[in-house]
Design a protein around this motif. Sequence first.
Motif: not given
Length: 175
Positions: A130-146
């Motif tokens: 899914x292109x939208x999910x790839x875009x979301x994952x590559x654009x996201x940032x977090x300080x949490x480790x889950x």
Amino acid sequence: MIKIVYDIKIYRENIKRIIEKDDVVVELGCHVGNSTRMIAEKAFQGKLIAIDNSPEALPCMNKLMVDYPYLEFINADVRLHETLEYVFKKIKRCDVLLIDLGGGYHPDTTFKVYFIWSSALKPKKTIIRNRGLVDFVLSSQTEEIISSTEGWLESSGDAGIPPSIKEFKLWSNKL
């Protein structure tokens, strides 16, 4: 292991790499079976359940089932609780969950389908196209480790398994 890809070539390369001969594979969104044939050739001592609700899928998948007796095609909507319940009762385990619901469209639907199905089937490995999910994952940032090491989000426990997936019946692609 959970992989999210968009390019169909990368999707199929991952399929070739991860599927083993005795795997139980559930493929959501098989369409006319181009990837299904490849999966069936890899999991020849296992079980393959392929699901799609498109009218084009039925004749093509019926032909594939003749060539691969361990393939079962289900002409159904993966957003319906009844479909998930039928598959869940049919298999004892799920080694690989593959999801290709339109490639680039509806990342929200794709993720919800993934979350519900993977929470119920608990696959060892998952590939989502899914292109939208790839875009979301590559654009996201977090300080949490889950972290989850399986093909489902074990960090969520069984929280993703509602008694019925009624809200899926309310969704419309016309909105």
